[in-house]
Scaffold this motif. Sequence first.
Motif, mmCIF file in Angstrom:
data_model
loop_
_atom_site.group_PDB
_atom_site.id
_atom_site.type_symbol
_atom_site.label_atom_id
_atom_site.label_comp_id
_atom_site.label_asym_id
_atom_site.label_seq_id
_atom_site.Cartn_x
_atom_site.Cartn_y
_atom_site.Cartn_z
ATOM 1 N N LEU A 190 43.974 4.926 15.585
ATOM 2 C CA LEU A 190 44.106 6.159 16.241
ATOM 3 C C LEU A 190 44.046 5.988 17.721
ATOM 4 N N MET A 191 43.051 4.968 18.165
ATOM 5 C CA MET A 191 43.181 4.522 19.650
ATOM 6 C C MET A 191 44.464 4.127 20.138
ATOM 7 N N LEU A 192 44.976 3.137 19.099
ATOM 8 C CA LEU A 192 46.429 2.571 19.484
ATOM 9 C C LEU A 192 47.478 3.589 19.501
ATOM 10 N N LEU A 193 47.424 4.677 18.536
ATOM 11 C CA LEU A 193 48.470 5.599 18.262
ATOM 12 C C LEU A 193 48.470 6.394 19.744
ATOM 13 N N GLY A 194 47.033 6.827 20.120
ATOM 14 C CA GLY A 194 46.902 7.458 21.380
ATOM 15 C C GLY A 194 47.253 6.785 22.512
ATOM 16 N N TYR A 195 47.198 5.334 22.656
ATOM 17 C CA TYR A 195 48.020 4.642 23.907
ATOM 18 C C TYR A 195 49.459 4.756 23.799
ATOM 19 N N LEU A 196 49.951 4.350 22.588
ATOM 20 C CA LEU A 196 51.324 4.456 22.299
ATOM 21 C C LEU A 196 52.012 5.710 22.661
ATOM 22 N N ILE A 197 51.373 6.711 22.149
ATOM 23 C CA ILE A 197 51.983 8.159 22.409
ATOM 24 C C ILE A 197 51.801 8.531 23.826
ATOM 25 N N GLY A 198 50.730 8.131 24.719
ATOM 26 C CA GLY A 198 50.669 8.293 26.019
ATOM 27 C C GLY A 198 49.574 9.666 26.653
ATOM 28 N N ILE A 199 49.258 10.254 25.547
ATOM 29 C CA ILE A 199 48.474 11.286 25.885
ATOM 30 C C ILE A 199 47.043 11.418 25.196
ATOM 31 N N GLY A 200 46.897 10.063 24.843
ATOM 32 C CA GLY A 200 45.712 9.954 24.219
ATOM 33 C C GLY A 200 44.442 9.411 24.973
ATOM 34 N N THR A 201 44.621 9.405 26.203
ATOM 35 C CA THR A 201 43.698 8.863 27.217
ATOM 36 C C THR A 201 42.287 9.456 26.809
ATOM 37 N N TYR A 202 42.197 10.711 26.694
ATOM 38 C CA TYR A 202 41.053 11.473 26.192
ATOM 39 C C TYR A 202 40.924 11.998 24.864
ATOM 40 N N ALA A 203 41.894 12.362 24.540
ATOM 41 C CA ALA A 203 41.994 12.794 23.359
ATOM 42 C C ALA A 203 41.860 11.895 22.059
ATOM 43 N N SER A 204 42.126 10.732 22.246
ATOM 44 C CA SER A 204 42.108 9.520 21.058
ATOM 45 C C SER A 204 40.775 9.179 20.679
ATOM 46 N N PRO A 205 39.942 8.991 22.052
ATOM 47 C CA PRO A 205 38.484 8.672 21.888
ATOM 48 C C PRO A 205 37.786 9.660 21.179
ATOM 49 N N ILE A 206 38.035 10.823 21.929
ATOM 50 C CA ILE A 206 37.504 12.055 20.997
ATOM 51 C C ILE A 206 37.568 12.002 19.493
ATOM 52 N N LEU A 207 38.701 11.993 19.189
ATOM 53 C CA LEU A 207 39.203 12.059 17.660
ATOM 54 C C LEU A 207 38.413 10.979 16.968
ATOM 55 N N VAL A 208 38.254 9.848 17.541
ATOM 56 C CA VAL A 208 38.009 8.522 16.812
ATOM 57 C C VAL A 208 36.178 8.957 16.816
ATOM 58 N N SER A 209 35.657 9.296 17.903
ATOM 59 C CA SER A 209 34.149 9.540 17.615
ATOM 60 C C SER A 209 33.867 10.810 16.502
#
Length: 124
Positions: free
Chosen positions: A20-39
């Motif tokens: 999920l962190m990698l997908l957030g980075y690759l999509i480009g919109i996951g700077t804050y969304a993917s860490p929240i989703l992972v937590s």
Amino acid sequence: MKTTRQLAICAMISALGVVLMLLGYLIGIGTYASPILVSLCMLPVWREYGTKPFLCVWIAISILSLILIRDPEQTLMFFAFLGWYPAVAFALECLPRMLRLLAKLLIFNTVIIAVELLLMKLIA
């Protein structure tokens, strides 16, 4: 059997978190969304098995994210705040309401300011 199941679930949650962190980075919109989703994905580990496995999952995701993901803001937000904070927030629930609110605000502001100052030093 119980330890094997716990290890397998923690490993799967760790792998899911890194993906999920990698997908957030690759999509480009996951700077804050993917860490929240992972937590949020890590919360069942804390509820089922306690703090030690939760912290092990947090450390595993943090180290792998620091190695694999090139967005320093995303990885530092997870490592410094969003990874361990849910366990601390639930631990603070035993405090009186005003003291709990003050503690949460103090923790949040201290960590976020430190992360942002560190990022400014690293990027600039």
